[in-house]
Scaffold this active site. Structure first.
Site, PDB file in Angstrom:
ATOM      1  N   ASN A   1       0.871  -1.181   0.000  1.00 19.11           N
ATOM      2  CA  ASN A   1       0.000   0.000   0.000  1.00 19.11           C
ATOM      3  C   ASN A   1       0.905   1.228   0.000  1.00 19.11           C
ATOM      4  OD1 ASN A   1      -1.816   2.050   0.462  1.00 19.11           O
ATOM      5  ND2 ASN A   1      -2.215   1.494   2.595  1.00 19.11           N
TER       6      ASN A   1
ATOM      7  N   SER B   1       3.368  -2.155  10.323  1.00 13.86           N
ATOM      8  CA  SER B   1       4.822  -2.130  10.504  1.00 13.86           C
ATOM      9  C   SER B   1       5.483  -3.469  10.196  1.00 13.86           C
ATOM     10  CB  SER B   1       5.180  -1.654  11.912  1.00 13.86           C
ATOM     11  OG  SER B   1       4.720  -0.321  12.108  1.00 13.86           O
TER      12      SER B   1
ATOM     13  N   LYS C   1       0.168   4.294  -0.296  1.00  9.79           N
ATOM     14  CA  LYS C   1      -0.439   5.518   0.264  1.00  9.79           C
ATOM     15  C   LYS C   1      -0.181   6.709  -0.673  1.00  9.79           C
ATOM     16  CE  LYS C   1       0.295   3.475   4.740  1.00  9.79           C
ATOM     17  NZ  LYS C   1       0.071   3.603   6.154  1.00  9.79           N
TER      18      LYS C   1
ATOM     19  N   GLU D   1      -6.873   4.594   7.746  1.00  5.87           N
ATOM     20  CA  GLU D   1      -6.660   6.030   7.451  1.00  5.87           C
ATOM     21  C   GLU D   1      -7.887   6.625   6.753  1.00  5.87           C
ATOM     22  OE1 GLU D   1      -2.889   5.525   5.477  1.00  5.87           O
ATOM     23  OE2 GLU D   1      -1.954   5.036   7.396  1.00  5.87           O
TER      24      GLU D   1
ATOM     25  N   HIS E   1      -9.533   1.037   4.800  1.00  9.70           N
ATOM     26  CA  HIS E   1      -8.256   1.239   5.500  1.00  9.70           C
ATOM     27  C   HIS E   1      -8.485   2.186   6.683  1.00  9.70           C
ATOM     28  CE1 HIS E   1      -4.125   2.454   6.328  1.00  9.70           C
ATOM     29  NE2 HIS E   1      -3.749   1.360   5.687  1.00  9.70           N
TER      30      HIS E   1
ATOM     31  N   GLU F   1      -5.389  -5.106  10.589  1.00 12.44           N
ATOM     32  CA  GLU F   1      -4.400  -4.052  10.778  1.00 12.44           C
ATOM     33  C   GLU F   1      -4.699  -3.298  12.079  1.00 12.44           C
ATOM     34  OE1 GLU F   1      -2.440  -2.935   6.790  1.00 12.44           O
ATOM     35  OE2 GLU F   1      -4.117  -1.601   7.121  1.00 12.44           O
TER      36      GLU F   1
ATOM     37  N   GLY G   1       2.324   2.228  10.672  1.00 13.68           N
ATOM     38  CA  GLY G   1       3.264   3.339  10.493  1.00 13.68           C
ATOM     39  C   GLY G   1       3.934   3.785  11.781  1.00 13.68           C
TER      40      GLY G   1
ATOM     41  N   GLY H   1       4.891   1.289   4.701  1.00 17.48           N
ATOM     42  CA  GLY H   1       6.215   1.901   4.545  1.00 17.48           C
ATOM     43  C   GLY H   1       7.250   1.029   3.861  1.00 17.48           C
TER      44      GLY H   1
END
Ligand code: PEP
Length: 247
Positions: A9, A209, A11, A96, A94, A164, A170, A231
């Site tokens: 992902n 992570s 982002k 976010e 997600h 998640e 993150g 990330g």
């Protein structure tokens, strides 16, 4: 037998140059057998990603889609447009999106239905916050998210769930393999009977992570079928190491 799957992902990251460099390296890396691989760039980079991944084992998805089919919805992208472009996957719900765009379970359910209707494979994200976990409510939150998203659906072919924990996204914090395994096993039980799904055969990814150095112990858990990676998916070598760990 559930096929392992590792999804990146990206982002809101990427430029034409960085997308070119990352995917050129990824597509050239030897694909380990038995692991599906996908990347989810921004809408803007989907066409470029599709052309760089053409003929390779790397599939392309989007990070979101509209719940609407088409029309006057400025800024939105319909699921059918993603399918028409050549996407196979779409991330739905997600944390976010839930947090920064106030996506409710009802909206997540509508997006899921739109994605399935367009023939996309949705990756449905669920997970609790740190406060919810500390209050002993992690399972209740996840169960409610699953029911809210899938409760009204008759079928959900190809659906993948990503667990998640919000506190692990993150942050560098990862659920221990034991914590993740226990939630994945719980999710399988909850999936049984929802949207005609079978908890034993539905893939459940872990996200939060995930890195090359913790992927192996997570993937060793019997109910973890791969990862949704943020990330660490932005560097080809790091992402590839996670893919290799899943093999
Ligand atoms: C994600 O965005 O889905 C994610 C898991 O991010 P990260 O790997 O950076 O925690």
């Amino acid at each position: 037998m559930r096929q392992r799957l590792v999804v990146g992902n990206w982002k809101m990251h990427g430029s034409r140059d960085s997308v070119h460099a990352l995917l050129t390296d990824l597509v050239a890396a030897p694909a380990p057998g038995g692991v599906g691989v996908a990347v989810c760039p921004t809408y803007l980079h989907i066409h470029q990603a599709l052309s760089l991944c053409a003929g390779s084992a790397v599939a392309v998805g989007a990070q979101d889609c509209s719940a609407q089919e088409e029309g006057a919805f400025t800024g939105e992208v319909a699921a059918a447009m993603l399918a028409d472009a050549g996407c196979q996957w779409v991330i739905i719900g997600h944390s976010e999106r839930r947090q920064y765009h106030a996506e409710s379970d009802a909206l997540v359910a509508a997006k899921l239905a739109a994605a399935l209707g367009a023939g996309l494979q949705p990756i449905l994200c669920v997970g609790e916050t740190r406060e919810q976990r500390e209050a002993g409510d992690a399972q209740g939150v996840v169960a409610a998210q699953l029911k809210g998203a899938l409760g009204e659906l008759v079928s959900a072919p190809g659906l993948v769930v990503a667990y998640e924990p919000v506190w692990a996204i993150g942050t560098g914090l990862t659920a221990t393999p034991g914590e993740a395994q226990s939630m994945h096993a719980f999710i399988r039980g909850e999936l049984d009977g929802l949207a005609g799904l079978d908890g034993d055969t539905t893939r459940v990814l872990y996200g939060g992570s995930v890195k090359a150095d913790n992927a192996g112990e997570l993937f060793a858990q019997q109910d973890i079928d791969g990862a949704l990676v943020g990330g660490a998916s932005l560097k080809a070598a790091d992402f590839q190491a996670i893919v290799n760990a899943a093999a």
